[in-house]
Each structure stands twice: as structure tokens, then as C-alpha cells.
Design a protein around this motif. Structure first.
Motif, PDB file in Angstrom:
ATOM      1  N   GLU A 239      15.135  -1.632 -10.644  1.00 22.49           N
ATOM      2  CA  GLU A 239      14.465  -1.502 -11.931  1.00 22.49           C
ATOM      3  C   GLU A 239      13.587  -0.248 -11.946  1.00 22.49           C
ATOM      4  OE1 GLU A 239      14.732  -3.297 -14.705  1.00 22.49           O
ATOM      5  OE2 GLU A 239      16.317  -4.477 -13.748  1.00 22.49           O
ATOM      6  N   PRO A 240      13.527   0.466 -13.070  1.00 23.26           N
ATOM      7  CA  PRO A 240      12.724   1.692 -13.144  1.00 23.26           C
ATOM      8  C   PRO A 240      11.270   1.500 -12.707  1.00 23.26           C
ATOM      9  CG  PRO A 240      14.135   1.530 -15.064  1.00 23.26           C
ATOM     10  CD  PRO A 240      14.297   0.240 -14.317  1.00 23.26           C
ATOM     11  N   GLY A 241      10.607   0.480 -13.244  1.00 24.38           N
ATOM     12  CA  GLY A 241       9.220   0.259 -12.868  1.00 24.38           C
ATOM     13  C   GLY A 241       9.061  -0.045 -11.395  1.00 24.38           C
ATOM     14  N   THR A 242      10.045  -0.753 -10.839  1.00 23.70           N
ATOM     15  CA  THR A 242      10.004  -1.080  -9.419  1.00 23.70           C
ATOM     16  C   THR A 242      10.106   0.175  -8.576  1.00 23.70           C
ATOM     17  OG1 THR A 242      11.015  -3.230  -9.846  1.00 23.70           O
ATOM     18  CG2 THR A 242      11.125  -2.407  -7.593  1.00 23.70           C
ATOM     19  N   GLN A 243      10.923   1.131  -8.989  1.00 25.06           N
ATOM     20  CA  GLN A 243      11.081   2.368  -8.219  1.00 25.06           C
ATOM     21  C   GLN A 243       9.786   3.167  -8.169  1.00 25.06           C
ATOM     22  OE1 GLN A 243      14.515   3.890 -10.348  1.00 25.06           O
ATOM     23  NE2 GLN A 243      15.846   3.438  -8.604  1.00 25.06           N
ATOM     24  N   GLU A 244       9.091   3.235  -9.293  1.00 20.86           N
ATOM     25  CA  GLU A 244       7.808   3.943  -9.287  1.00 20.86           C
ATOM     26  C   GLU A 244       6.793   3.231  -8.400  1.00 20.86           C
ATOM     27  OE1 GLU A 244       6.313   5.408 -13.083  1.00 20.86           O
ATOM     28  OE2 GLU A 244       8.279   5.004 -13.956  1.00 20.86           O
ATOM     29  N   LEU A 245       6.800   1.903  -8.442  1.00 20.78           N
ATOM     30  CA  LEU A 245       5.902   1.128  -7.594  1.00 20.78           C
ATOM     31  C   LEU A 245       6.210   1.367  -6.122  1.00 20.78           C
ATOM     32  CD1 LEU A 245       3.779  -1.101  -7.126  1.00 20.78           C
ATOM     33  CD2 LEU A 245       5.633  -2.777  -7.369  1.00 20.78           C
ATOM     34  N   ILE A 246       7.487   1.337  -5.767  1.00 20.99           N
ATOM     35  CA  ILE A 246       7.892   1.549  -4.370  1.00 20.99           C
ATOM     36  C   ILE A 246       7.467   2.935  -3.904  1.00 20.99           C
ATOM     37  CG2 ILE A 246       9.896   1.863  -2.856  1.00 20.99           C
ATOM     38  CD1 ILE A 246      11.284  -0.351  -4.505  1.00 20.99           C
ATOM     39  N   PHE A 247       7.744   3.936  -4.723  1.00 21.61           N
ATOM     40  CA  PHE A 247       7.391   5.312  -4.363  1.00 21.61           C
ATOM     41  C   PHE A 247       5.891   5.434  -4.089  1.00 21.61           C
ATOM     42  CE2 PHE A 247       6.111   9.665  -5.350  1.00 21.61           C
ATOM     43  CZ  PHE A 247       7.046  10.410  -4.650  1.00 21.61           C
ATOM     44  N   GLY A 248       5.086   4.906  -5.009  1.00 19.58           N
ATOM     45  CA  GLY A 248       3.640   4.992  -4.848  1.00 19.58           C
ATOM     46  C   GLY A 248       3.136   4.222  -3.641  1.00 19.58           C
ATOM     47  N   ALA A 249       3.704   3.041  -3.415  1.00 14.17           N
ATOM     48  CA  ALA A 249       3.255   2.207  -2.302  1.00 14.17           C
ATOM     49  C   ALA A 249       3.580   2.853  -0.953  1.00 14.17           C
ATOM     50  CB  ALA A 249       3.898   0.829  -2.390  1.00 14.17           C
ATOM     51  N   ILE A 250       4.785   3.391  -0.831  1.00 15.97           N
ATOM     52  CA  ILE A 250       5.163   4.052   0.426  1.00 15.97           C
ATOM     53  C   ILE A 250       4.291   5.276   0.663  1.00 15.97           C
ATOM     54  CG2 ILE A 250       6.989   5.330   1.619  1.00 15.97           C
ATOM     55  CD1 ILE A 250       9.019   3.491   0.259  1.00 15.97           C
ATOM     56  N   GLN A 251       4.132   6.084  -0.373  1.00 17.23           N
ATOM     57  CA  GLN A 251       3.342   7.304  -0.239  1.00 17.23           C
ATOM     58  C   GLN A 251       1.900   6.971   0.147  1.00 17.23           C
ATOM     59  OE1 GLN A 251       3.296   9.732  -3.804  1.00 17.23           O
ATOM     60  NE2 GLN A 251       3.617  11.581  -2.602  1.00 17.23           N
ATOM     61  N   THR A 252       1.303   6.009  -0.550  1.00 13.73           N
ATOM     62  CA  THR A 252      -0.073   5.627  -0.245  1.00 13.73           C
ATOM     63  C   THR A 252      -0.201   5.113   1.176  1.00 13.73           C
ATOM     64  OG1 THR A 252      -0.509   5.086  -2.567  1.00 13.73           O
ATOM     65  CG2 THR A 252      -1.971   4.117  -0.923  1.00 13.73           C
ATOM     66  N   GLY A 253       0.767   4.316   1.615  1.00 15.74           N
ATOM     67  CA  GLY A 253       0.734   3.792   2.972  1.00 15.74           C
ATOM     68  C   GLY A 253       0.712   4.884   4.028  1.00 15.74           C
ATOM     69  N   PHE A 254       1.485   5.923   3.812  1.00 17.02           N
ATOM     70  CA  PHE A 254       1.507   7.020   4.774  1.00 17.02           C
ATOM     71  C   PHE A 254       0.179   7.778   4.795  1.00 17.02           C
ATOM     72  CE2 PHE A 254       5.917   6.231   5.325  1.00 17.02           C
ATOM     73  CZ  PHE A 254       6.336   6.948   6.437  1.00 17.02           C
ATOM     74  N   TYR A 255      -0.446   7.920   3.634  1.00 15.03           N
ATOM     75  CA  TYR A 255      -1.725   8.631   3.599  1.00 15.03           C
ATOM     76  C   TYR A 255      -2.855   7.811   4.212  1.00 15.03           C
ATOM     77  CZ  TYR A 255       0.086  12.376   0.636  1.00 15.03           C
ATOM     78  OH  TYR A 255       0.789  13.456   0.149  1.00 15.03           O
ATOM     79  N   LEU A 256      -2.804   6.504   4.031  1.00 18.26           N
ATOM     80  CA  LEU A 256      -3.915   5.664   4.474  1.00 18.26           C
ATOM     81  C   LEU A 256      -3.764   5.128   5.891  1.00 18.26           C
ATOM     82  CD1 LEU A 256      -4.673   3.569   1.243  1.00 18.26           C
ATOM     83  CD2 LEU A 256      -5.723   5.695   2.012  1.00 18.26           C
ATOM     84  N   ASN A 257      -2.569   5.156   6.440  1.00 20.60           N
ATOM     85  CA  ASN A 257      -2.347   4.601   7.782  1.00 20.60           C
ATOM     86  C   ASN A 257      -2.966   5.518   8.838  1.00 20.60           C
ATOM     87  OD1 ASN A 257      -1.311   3.643  10.254  1.00 20.60           O
ATOM     88  ND2 ASN A 257       0.531   2.881   9.244  1.00 20.60           N
ATOM     89  N   PRO A 258      -3.921   5.020   9.643  1.00 21.91           N
ATOM     90  CA  PRO A 258      -4.558   5.866  10.661  1.00 21.91           C
ATOM     91  C   PRO A 258      -3.568   6.433  11.679  1.00 21.91           C
ATOM     92  CG  PRO A 258      -5.766   3.815  10.358  1.00 21.91           C
ATOM     93  CD  PRO A 258      -4.484   3.659   9.622  1.00 21.91           C
ATOM     94  N   ALA A 259      -2.440   5.764  11.874  1.00 14.72           N
ATOM     95  CA  ALA A 259      -1.461   6.243  12.847  1.00 14.72           C
ATOM     96  C   ALA A 259      -0.901   7.602  12.459  1.00 14.72           C
ATOM     97  CB  ALA A 259      -0.327   5.232  12.986  1.00 14.72           C
ATOM     98  N   ALA A 260      -0.935   7.926  11.165  1.00 15.48           N
ATOM     99  CA  ALA A 260      -0.403   9.221  10.720  1.00 15.48           C
ATOM    100  C   ALA A 260      -1.176  10.377  11.330  1.00 15.48           C
ATOM    101  CB  ALA A 260      -0.437   9.308   9.204  1.00 15.48           C
TER     102      ALA A 260
END
Length: 232
Positions: A150-171
Motif C-alpha cells: 500500500e502507498p501509505g505503508t511504503q512511506e511508513l516503512i521508508f521513514g521507519a527504516i531511515q529513522t532506525g538507522f539514524y537513532l541506533n547507537p550501533a551505527a
């Protein structure tokens, strides 16, 4: 064309604000300190930005303009840069080089205070949200996103993955390039079709994406340059 004096002062004021925020954190930055650091009078600052909040908003919007300029240049060099995985990779690397942008993406409250909230700068949040909807619609129209989501789901997934990479201390333990590549691969595997994109459709999407990015950039630049009513 030479930069006009008003625009030059705009830049000096915003440079001063950014430097002080990075030194002290946004909570400690005042109009008095910005004026002193920029070498101008306090009243002159108010001729450009009617309040401290407006000045700090413009400072962060300028960061987004800089990121947008780099993304436009990347797409113009290579249409592959329009793919969501590549967009995420490039953005991560750009943000990593820019301390204020990095603070925005990692929601660094020590540095930005209330500005760390993703909706704090309303013109930026609204422009980014509108652009995101248009950008994902463009990718879908050109077959560059999976058709079974679903279109809305894709935007949600994109944002969630991106945010996770920025906020994860392991990065922080990896080289920026390694983290950026992992981010690209994760988004590509999740959102992009498994087959290579059609070159003609990729070129068309890239051209239209650049036009949309330029509109976003111009909207933000216009908002930054907006003068207080009393200075007109």
C-alpha cells in the motif's frame, strides 16, 4: 549575479546562529549573542527575523536546502540516485557531514532543545510531508516501487527504516559509508522491485524528481528569505 546586501546579512546572521548553536546548544543562543557574533546590531537582526524562534527555524530550513541541493546534483549526475535506497544512502552521507543536519536527524535535544522534535519547524515539516507524498507517487507511477504494498505503508516503512538507522547507537561504530550502504540495501530489498529498473522510466522519474526537488528547495528558500512585515 552579485548577492544583494540584504541576502548577505541574512547569510551572516544564519551563519552566526548555526555556529553558536553548535557551540552552546540552541537553548543558550539569544538574539543579542547572534548579533554580536555576526558583527551587526540587534535591531538589524530583527529586520531580517522577527523573533528568535523564526531565526532558528530559518537556520534549520537552510540545512534542508543544502541537503536538497546535493540530492538534485546527485540525480542529475546519475538517474539511479532517484531510487529510494540510493536516496536514503546519499542523504545519510550528506547528513553525516553536516553537524546541524545530523542533530536534526538524530533528534539531539541537548543541541537543539525543542527544535529536535520532527514537527517543530512547521514550514519545513509541512513542505517535507507534501514532497514525500509526491515523491513516492512519482516512484510508483514509474514502477520503481513494489506493486504489492500500500502507498501509505511504503512511506511508513521508508521513514521507519531511515529513522532506525539514524537513532541506533550501533551505527556510530561503523564507517559512515558502511552504514549508508546497509541503509540503502535494506530499503532496496524492502521497497524496490527485484528486477532492475527500466532505463527509460528511470530517466523520466529522475527528471521529474529534480523538478519536484527544485520546487521544494525554492519554497524553503522563499520562506527563509521572508522579511518581517515591519521591514518591508
Amino acid at each position: 549575479m552579485a548577492e544583494d546586501p540584504y541576502a548577505q546579512r541574512d547569510r551572516r546572521i544564519l551563519d552566526a546562529a548555526a555556529d553558536l548553536v553548535l557551540r552552546w546548544g540552541a537553548k543558550r543562543v539569544t538574539i543579542d549573542e547572534v548579533a554580536r557574533h555576526a558583527g551587526i546590531g540587534k535591531g538589524t537582526v530583527y529586520l531580517h527575523f522577527e523573533s528568535r524562534a523564526r531565526l532558528l527555524d530559518a537556520m534549520l530550513m537552510r540545512e534542508s536546502v543544502a541537503i536538497t541541493d546535493e540530492l538534485i546534483a546527485a540525480i542529475e549526475r546519475d538517474p539511479v540516485a532517484v531510487l529510494p535506497g540510493e536516496q536514503a544512502r546519499l542523504t545519510y552521507l550528506i547528513v553525516h557531514r553536516r553537524p546541524l543536519s545530523r542533530a536534526m536527524m538524530t533528534r539531539d535535544r541537548d543541541l537543539l532543545g525543542e527544535l529536535a522534535h520532527e514537527q517543530a519547524v512547521r514550514p519545513l515539516a509541512e513542505s517535507s510531508r507534501t514532497f514525500g507524498h509526491e515523491f513516492f507517487a512519482l516512484l510508483r507511477d514509474h514502477g520503481l516501487l513494489r506493486a504489492d504494498q500500500e502507498p501509505g505503508t511504503q512511506e511508513l516503512i521508508f521513514g521507519a527504516i531511515q529513522t532506525g538507522f539514524y537513532l541506533n547507537p550501533a551505527a556510530a561504530e561503523l564507517a559512515p559509508e558502511a552504514t549508508a550502504n546497509a541503509l540503502r540495501d535494506t530499503i532496496a530489498a524492502t521497497l524496490q522491485p527485484p528486477e532492475p529498473p527500466d532505463p527509460t522510466r528511470l530517466e523520466s522519474a529522475a527528471s521529474q524528481a529534480v523538478a519536484r526537488y527544485r520546487r521544494l528547495r525554492d519554497d524553503l528558500a522563499d520562506e527563509i528569505a521572508r522579511r518581517p512585515e515591519r521591514s518591508r
